[in-house]
Design an enzyme around this catalytic site. Structure first.
Site, short mmCIF file in Angstrom:
data_model
loop_
_atom_site.label_atom_id
_atom_site.label_comp_id
_atom_site.label_asym_id
_atom_site.label_seq_id
_atom_site.Cartn_x
_atom_site.Cartn_y
_atom_site.Cartn_z
N GLU A 120 3.04 10.61 2.59
CA GLU A 120 4.18 11.19 3.29
C GLU A 120 5.32 11.44 2.31
O GLU A 120 5.31 10.95 1.18
CB GLU A 120 4.66 10.27 4.42
CG GLU A 120 5.18 8.92 3.93
CD GLU A 120 5.63 8.02 5.07
OE1 GLU A 120 5.56 8.46 6.23
OE2 GLU A 120 6.05 6.89 4.78
N ASP A 152 5.31 9.70 -1.32
CA ASP A 152 4.40 8.56 -1.29
C ASP A 152 2.96 9.03 -1.24
O ASP A 152 2.62 9.94 -0.46
CB ASP A 152 4.70 7.68 -0.07
CG ASP A 152 6.08 7.03 -0.12
OD1 ASP A 152 6.64 6.93 -1.24
OD2 ASP A 152 6.60 6.65 0.93
N GLY A 185 15.45 5.01 1.49
CA GLY A 185 16.41 3.91 1.45
C GLY A 185 17.25 3.98 0.19
O GLY A 185 16.74 4.29 -0.90
N GLU A 236 15.93 2.61 12.63
CA GLU A 236 16.28 2.22 11.27
C GLU A 236 17.79 2.07 11.08
O GLU A 236 18.31 2.19 9.97
CB GLU A 236 15.71 3.24 10.29
CG GLU A 236 14.20 3.32 10.34
CD GLU A 236 13.63 4.39 9.44
OE1 GLU A 236 13.69 4.24 8.21
OE2 GLU A 236 13.12 5.39 9.98
N ASN A 243 9.55 11.05 2.12
CA ASN A 243 10.79 10.53 2.70
C ASN A 243 11.93 11.38 2.18
O ASN A 243 12.31 11.28 1.01
CB ASN A 243 10.99 9.06 2.32
CG ASN A 243 10.05 8.15 3.05
OD1 ASN A 243 10.36 7.61 4.10
ND2 ASN A 243 8.84 7.98 2.51
N TYR A 250 11.01 -4.43 3.94
CA TYR A 250 12.37 -4.92 3.76
C TYR A 250 12.45 -6.44 3.52
O TYR A 250 13.54 -6.97 3.33
CB TYR A 250 13.21 -4.51 4.97
CG TYR A 250 13.32 -3.01 5.06
CD1 TYR A 250 14.05 -2.28 4.14
CD2 TYR A 250 12.63 -2.30 6.04
CE1 TYR A 250 14.12 -0.91 4.18
CE2 TYR A 250 12.70 -0.91 6.10
CZ TYR A 250 13.44 -0.23 5.16
OH TYR A 250 13.50 1.14 5.21
N SER A 273 9.76 4.34 8.44
CA SER A 273 9.68 2.92 8.09
C SER A 273 8.51 2.20 8.76
O SER A 273 8.58 1.02 9.08
CB SER A 273 10.99 2.20 8.45
OG SER A 273 11.99 2.51 7.51
N ARG A 284 11.60 11.12 -1.85
CA ARG A 284 10.55 10.25 -2.41
C ARG A 284 9.21 10.67 -1.83
O ARG A 284 9.06 10.79 -0.61
CB ARG A 284 10.82 8.78 -2.07
CG ARG A 284 9.93 7.80 -2.87
CD ARG A 284 10.08 6.37 -2.39
NE ARG A 284 9.35 6.15 -1.14
CZ ARG A 284 9.87 5.55 -0.07
NH1 ARG A 284 11.12 5.14 -0.07
NH2 ARG A 284 9.14 5.39 1.03
#
Length: 361
Positions: A306, A293, A312, A14, A308, A252, A183, A291
């Protein structure tokens, strides 16, 4: 004024995402309060102090600029110094990891700075490692009363026949994932048995363990969480897919998908998702920001996907967008994260003056 060492790049798949996050962060720091000190790590793991223009992060050629100076860290406990090859020593008081993927978001960097007695802004070593490890994160979320997908775990070298049998038990379609990767690297959707061997091989390219996981019906939702003791949540967002799954390319480029923020769901269900996100955040010992999810099934059930721990951080990324919908713009969000971390530093260091290290790998 606080000096912030911004560390970006790194030995991670990443890498490019990190450059974009670093560019956005450096461009939005309040110059009245923070003096950035950019340091990049090349793909090969070389450390370089980079005082050049931000557009070189966007173009990716920052390491080729003549202004780059080799550097490293003093590992002496309590020293908190960046050592430049020209003899300069630049002090700092804390580290702010904003890293993406392995060798940064997985607890490795957090552990390094913990050994150096450097306070870290953001999730610590344990939460970072758990956030990267899908299996262990799911176990803890399940213990906290949150439903997780049905799954099976295998180590590299496992008999393909055993993996195939487990896949038959879970049922097709299913997902084959590296246990530790970010990612969606190495993640495949296997719709039939003949697609399984290639998916297994791809997952093992990225990690020593793989996860077979049921395909949860419905769609993915996310929730930004900010804070340590008192938590603030952003608006819930929704990922609309027209085909496949939310792969690295889709995340992305959004070629065939869309992100709706706020999500197109009833307010009561959004509030329930926010409550579940906070429960998982606590269960994994997260702090400052992360974050969460999840999946929302057609029956309205919330299923954990999951966490994060360093999402990002461009102006268009999901986490800032969720917080923007909650009334916190990008600049204010960055300032609040720094302030949350600084309050933690005051407790550890016993003062209110010093520098930060801001890592974007």
């Amino acid at each position: 004024m606080k000096t912030i060492l911004v560390l970006f790049g790194g030995c991670s798949t990443e890498y490019e995402v990190s450059l974009q996050s670093a560019c956005a962060i450096l461009g939005h720091m309040d110059a009245r309060q923070y003096a950035p000190l950019p340091v990049g790590i090349t793909r090969e793991g070389q450390w370089r102090y980079f005082p050049g223009p931000l557009f070189h992060l966007e173009t990716g050629d920052w390491q080729d600029q003549p202004s780059c100076v080799p550097c490293t860290l003093s590992l002496d406990r309590g020293a908190r110094q960046l050592l430049l090859s020209d003899g300069r020593r630049l002090p700092f008081d804390a580290v702010f990891p904003v890293l993406h993927g392995k060798n940064g978001e997985d607890g490795t960097v957090q552990g390094l700075f913990e050994l150096m007695d450097v306070p870290a802004i953001g999730c610590g070593t344990l939460a970072s490692a758990l956030g990267m490890d899908k299996v262990r994160a799911h176990l803890l979320a399940s213990q906290a009363g949150v439903r997780v997908p049905k799954s099976a775990v295998f180590s590299r070298g496992a008999d393909l026949a055993a993996i195939t049998q487990a896949a038959e038990t879970l049922g097709y379609p299913l997902f084959v994932k590296p246990v530790r990767a970010g990612s969606s690297f190495g993640v495949s959707r296997a719709a039939a048995p003949d697609q399984l061997p290639a998916a297994v091989e791809e997952a093992f390219r990225h990690d020593r363990e793989l996860l077979l996981e049921e395909a949860v019906p419905g769609f993915e939702v996310g929730c930004a969480v900010l804070g340590s003791e008192m938590l603030t949540v952003g608006a819930v967002d929704e990922i609309e897919l027209s085909e496949g799954f939310f792969s690295y390319e889709e995340k992305y480029t959004l070629k065939t998908s869309r992100i709706h923020c706020p999500a197109r769901i009833p307010a009561e269900k959004a509030a329930e998702i926010q409550a579940v996100a906070k429960r998982i955040y606590r269960a994994l010992d997260c702090r400052v920001f992360a974050r969460v999810d999840l999946f929302l099934t057609p029956a309205g059930e919330i299923v954990f996907n999951e966490v994060n721990t360093i999402p990002g951080f461009t102006v268009h990324s999901r986490y800032p967008n969720m917080m923007r919908q909650a009334g916190v713009d990008f600049g204010d969000l960055l300032h609040r994260i720094l302030q949350l971390g600084y309050r933690m530093i005051e407790v550890v260091a016993g003062n209110d003056d010093g520098c930060f290290v801001f890592l974007v790998i």
